[in-house]
Design a protein around this motif. Structure first.
Motif, PDB file in Angstrom:
ATOM      1  N   LYS A   1       0.832  -1.210   0.000  1.00 25.44           N
ATOM      2  CA  LYS A   1       0.000   0.000   0.000  1.00 25.44           C
ATOM      3  C   LYS A   1       0.867   1.261   0.000  1.00 25.44           C
ATOM      4  O   LYS A   1       0.557   2.229  -0.697  1.00 25.44           O
ATOM      5  CB  LYS A   1      -0.952  -0.007   1.189  1.00 25.44           C
ATOM      6  CG  LYS A   1      -2.126  -0.960   1.031  1.00 25.44           C
ATOM      7  CD  LYS A   1      -3.017  -0.938   2.254  1.00 25.44           C
ATOM      8  CE  LYS A   1      -4.257  -1.765   2.039  1.00 25.44           C
ATOM      9  NZ  LYS A   1      -5.274  -1.075   1.215  1.00 25.44           N
ATOM     10  N   VAL A   2       1.942   1.250   0.773  1.00 23.99           N
ATOM     11  CA  VAL A   2       2.843   2.398   0.801  1.00 23.99           C
ATOM     12  C   VAL A   2       3.466   2.604  -0.579  1.00 23.99           C
ATOM     13  O   VAL A   2       3.512   3.727  -1.091  1.00 23.99           O
ATOM     14  CB  VAL A   2       3.922   2.220   1.899  1.00 23.99           C
ATOM     15  CG1 VAL A   2       4.994   3.300   1.801  1.00 23.99           C
ATOM     16  CG2 VAL A   2       3.280   2.226   3.292  1.00 23.99           C
ATOM     17  N   LEU A   3       3.926   1.527  -1.187  1.00 20.32           N
ATOM     18  CA  LEU A   3       4.521   1.618  -2.525  1.00 20.32           C
ATOM     19  C   LEU A   3       3.497   2.102  -3.548  1.00 20.32           C
ATOM     20  O   LEU A   3       3.821   2.946  -4.401  1.00 20.32           O
ATOM     21  CB  LEU A   3       5.101   0.260  -2.935  1.00 20.32           C
ATOM     22  CG  LEU A   3       6.337  -0.194  -2.160  1.00 20.32           C
ATOM     23  CD1 LEU A   3       6.654  -1.652  -2.469  1.00 20.32           C
ATOM     24  CD2 LEU A   3       7.533   0.707  -2.456  1.00 20.32           C
ATOM     25  N   ALA A   4       2.270   1.590  -3.479  1.00 13.59           N
ATOM     26  CA  ALA A   4       1.231   1.989  -4.426  1.00 13.59           C
ATOM     27  C   ALA A   4       0.889   3.474  -4.281  1.00 13.59           C
ATOM     28  O   ALA A   4       0.465   4.113  -5.254  1.00 13.59           O
ATOM     29  CB  ALA A   4      -0.019   1.132  -4.226  1.00 13.59           C
ATOM     30  N   ALA A   5       1.096   4.026  -3.084  1.00 12.65           N
ATOM     31  CA  ALA A   5       0.835   5.449  -2.848  1.00 12.65           C
ATOM     32  C   ALA A   5       2.005   6.315  -3.312  1.00 12.65           C
ATOM     33  O   ALA A   5       1.979   7.536  -3.152  1.00 12.65           O
ATOM     34  CB  ALA A   5       0.552   5.686  -1.365  1.00 12.65           C
ATOM     35  N   GLY A   6       3.041   5.683  -3.874  1.00 11.06           N
ATOM     36  CA  GLY A   6       4.186   6.428  -4.374  1.00 11.06           C
ATOM     37  C   GLY A   6       5.154   6.869  -3.286  1.00 11.06           C
ATOM     38  O   GLY A   6       5.937   7.787  -3.478  1.00 11.06           O
ATOM     39  N   LYS A   7       5.107   6.171  -2.161  1.00  7.88           N
ATOM     40  CA  LYS A   7       5.979   6.508  -1.039  1.00  7.88           C
ATOM     41  C   LYS A   7       6.966   5.366  -0.793  1.00  7.88           C
ATOM     42  O   LYS A   7       6.831   4.290  -1.358  1.00  7.88           O
ATOM     43  CB  LYS A   7       5.135   6.780   0.205  1.00  7.88           C
ATOM     44  CG  LYS A   7       4.164   7.943  -0.053  1.00  7.88           C
ATOM     45  CD  LYS A   7       3.354   8.332   1.106  1.00  7.88           C
ATOM     46  CE  LYS A   7       2.347   9.411   0.766  1.00  7.88           C
ATOM     47  NZ  LYS A   7       2.847  10.602   0.144  1.00  7.88           N
ATOM     48  N   VAL A   8       7.946   5.629   0.032  1.00 14.53           N
ATOM     49  CA  VAL A   8       8.985   4.647   0.311  1.00 14.53           C
ATOM     50  C   VAL A   8       8.785   4.101   1.730  1.00 14.53           C
ATOM     51  O   VAL A   8       8.852   4.866   2.693  1.00 14.53           O
ATOM     52  CB  VAL A   8      10.390   5.265   0.193  1.00 14.53           C
ATOM     53  CG1 VAL A   8      11.466   4.237   0.492  1.00 14.53           C
ATOM     54  CG2 VAL A   8      10.583   5.886  -1.183  1.00 14.53           C
ATOM     55  N   PRO A   9       8.538   2.797   1.860  1.00  9.94           N
ATOM     56  CA  PRO A   9       8.377   2.228   3.198  1.00  9.94           C
ATOM     57  C   PRO A   9       9.725   2.069   3.905  1.00  9.94           C
ATOM     58  O   PRO A   9      10.729   1.736   3.282  1.00  9.94           O
ATOM     59  CB  PRO A   9       7.739   0.860   2.933  1.00  9.94           C
ATOM     60  CG  PRO A   9       8.117   0.525   1.538  1.00  9.94           C
ATOM     61  CD  PRO A   9       8.314   1.821   0.804  1.00  9.94           C
ATOM     62  N   VAL A  10       9.712   2.343   5.208  1.00  8.23           N
ATOM     63  CA  VAL A  10      10.887   2.183   6.054  1.00  8.23           C
ATOM     64  C   VAL A  10      10.482   1.248   7.191  1.00  8.23           C
ATOM     65  O   VAL A  10       9.535   1.538   7.924  1.00  8.23           O
ATOM     66  CB  VAL A  10      11.363   3.529   6.634  1.00  8.23           C
ATOM     67  CG1 VAL A  10      12.618   3.327   7.482  1.00  8.23           C
ATOM     68  CG2 VAL A  10      11.603   4.550   5.534  1.00  8.23           C
ATOM     69  N   VAL A  11      11.194   0.128   7.324  1.00 10.75           N
ATOM     70  CA  VAL A  11      10.817  -0.881   8.312  1.00 10.75           C
ATOM     71  C   VAL A  11      12.014  -1.221   9.195  1.00 10.75           C
ATOM     72  O   VAL A  11      13.040  -1.686   8.697  1.00 10.75           O
ATOM     73  CB  VAL A  11      10.285  -2.165   7.626  1.00 10.75           C
ATOM     74  CG1 VAL A  11       9.939  -3.231   8.658  1.00 10.75           C
ATOM     75  CG2 VAL A  11       9.066  -1.840   6.761  1.00 10.75           C
ATOM     76  N   PRO A  12      11.882  -0.993  10.516  1.00 14.44           N
ATOM     77  CA  PRO A  12      12.927  -1.408  11.451  1.00 14.44           C
ATOM     78  C   PRO A  12      12.636  -2.818  11.959  1.00 14.44           C
ATOM     79  O   PRO A  12      11.550  -3.364  11.721  1.00 14.44           O
ATOM     80  CB  PRO A  12      12.759  -0.408  12.595  1.00 14.44           C
ATOM     81  CG  PRO A  12      11.264  -0.232  12.661  1.00 14.44           C
ATOM     82  CD  PRO A  12      10.810  -0.257  11.196  1.00 14.44           C
ATOM     83  N   THR A  13      13.580  -3.382  12.674  1.00 12.13           N
ATOM     84  CA  THR A  13      13.272  -4.615  13.388  1.00 12.13           C
ATOM     85  C   THR A  13      12.458  -4.256  14.626  1.00 12.13           C
ATOM     86  O   THR A  13      12.425  -3.108  15.066  1.00 12.13           O
ATOM     87  CB  THR A  13      14.548  -5.380  13.812  1.00 12.13           C
ATOM     88  OG1 THR A  13      15.323  -4.539  14.666  1.00 12.13           O
ATOM     89  CG2 THR A  13      15.346  -5.835  12.601  1.00 12.13           C
ATOM     90  N   ILE A  14      11.804  -5.256  15.175  1.00 15.37           N
ATOM     91  CA  ILE A  14      11.002  -5.076  16.380  1.00 15.37           C
ATOM     92  C   ILE A  14      11.951  -5.050  17.574  1.00 15.37           C
ATOM     93  O   ILE A  14      12.826  -5.911  17.688  1.00 15.37           O
ATOM     94  CB  ILE A  14       9.994  -6.238  16.528  1.00 15.37           C
ATOM     95  CG1 ILE A  14       9.119  -6.351  15.280  1.00 15.37           C
ATOM     96  CG2 ILE A  14       9.143  -6.051  17.792  1.00 15.37           C
ATOM     97  CD1 ILE A  14       8.363  -7.662  15.171  1.00 15.37           C
ATOM     98  N   PRO A  15      11.792  -4.087  18.475  1.00 15.93           N
ATOM     99  CA  PRO A  15      12.713  -3.991  19.604  1.00 15.93           C
ATOM    100  C   PRO A  15      12.632  -5.193  20.547  1.00 15.93           C
ATOM    101  O   PRO A  15      11.569  -5.792  20.721  1.00 15.93           O
ATOM    102  CB  PRO A  15      12.273  -2.732  20.344  1.00 15.93           C
ATOM    103  CG  PRO A  15      11.322  -2.030  19.458  1.00 15.93           C
ATOM    104  CD  PRO A  15      10.804  -3.015  18.472  1.00 15.93           C
ATOM    105  N   TYR A  16      13.742  -5.482  21.162  1.00 18.82           N
ATOM    106  CA  TYR A  16      13.806  -6.499  22.218  1.00 18.82           C
ATOM    107  C   TYR A  16      12.979  -6.047  23.417  1.00 18.82           C
ATOM    108  O   TYR A  16      12.903  -4.855  23.721  1.00 18.82           O
ATOM    109  CB  TYR A  16      15.258  -6.696  22.670  1.00 18.82           C
ATOM    110  CG  TYR A  16      15.360  -7.474  23.955  1.00 18.82           C
ATOM    111  CD1 TYR A  16      15.303  -8.864  23.940  1.00 18.82           C
ATOM    112  CD2 TYR A  16      15.465  -6.820  25.187  1.00 18.82           C
ATOM    113  CE1 TYR A  16      15.359  -9.584  25.129  1.00 18.82           C
ATOM    114  CE2 TYR A  16      15.527  -7.533  26.367  1.00 18.82           C
ATOM    115  CZ  TYR A  16      15.474  -8.908  26.334  1.00 18.82           C
ATOM    116  OH  TYR A  16      15.518  -9.622  27.516  1.00 18.82           O
ATOM    117  N   THR A  17      12.385  -6.992  24.093  1.00 17.21           N
ATOM    118  CA  THR A  17      11.785  -6.788  25.405  1.00 17.21           C
ATOM    119  C   THR A  17      11.931  -8.082  26.187  1.00 17.21           C
ATOM    120  O   THR A  17      11.859  -9.167  25.601  1.00 17.21           O
ATOM    121  CB  THR A  17      10.304  -6.367  25.329  1.00 17.21           C
ATOM    122  OG1 THR A  17       9.800  -6.242  26.662  1.00 17.21           O
ATOM    123  CG2 THR A  17       9.455  -7.363  24.578  1.00 17.21           C
TER     124      THR A  17
END
Length: 142
Positions: free
Chosen positions: A51-67
């Motif tokens: 969906k982000v790509l289809a909107a012409g934007k660049v997705p940024v994904v981090p890893t999930i933090p430790y807990t």
């Protein structure tokens, strides 16, 4: 707080329509992990990224933090799904910070109690620094 990939899927279209920026962070998974269904998490993240790509934007994904909170012990399995997404999307997906490693490595000082779900002020500051460093390296440094 409390958002999961399913929560964002229900409202991402409106966010994307209103968001004028180029980069769109998708930092989710902590609230998905207690359900222990990595395949659903991966499917939801795929839909969000698409969906982000289809909107012409660049997705940024981090890893999930430790807990150290016991019901979140499956986070490494979820982070394996994120690694697979990095491989699948290649340059279309910007790697956010490795929040798991940042928090895990500093866990002795980043939580008030070892089994807290959320980091303390020291951990939150480390997260902000990790985001800044990742964006400089993976977006502005190119």
């Amino acid at each position: 707080g409390g958002w999961s990939t399913a929560t964002l899927l229900a409202s991402i279209d409106g966010f994307l329509a209103d968001f004028p920026g180029r980069y769109f962070g998708i930092s989710l998974g902590t609230n998905d992990a207690p359900g222990n269904d990595p395949a659903s998490y991966a499917a939801n993240m795929t839909q969000l990224i698409d969906k982000v790509l289809a909107a012409g934007k660049v997705p940024v994904v981090p890893t999930i933090p430790y807990t150290g909170e016991p019901t979140h012990a499956s986070i490494p399995t979820y982070n394996a799904q994120i690694e697979a997404l990095y491989a699948t999307y290649g340059g279309k997906l910007v790697r956010g910070p490795d929040l798991y490693t940042v928090i895990y490595d500093g866990r002795a000082t980043m939580f008030t109690n070892p089994t807290d779900l959320h980091p303390n002020a020291v951990g939150n500051a480390a997260i902000r620094r990790a985001w800044a460093a990742a964006m400089v390296a993976n977006v502005y440094g190119h």
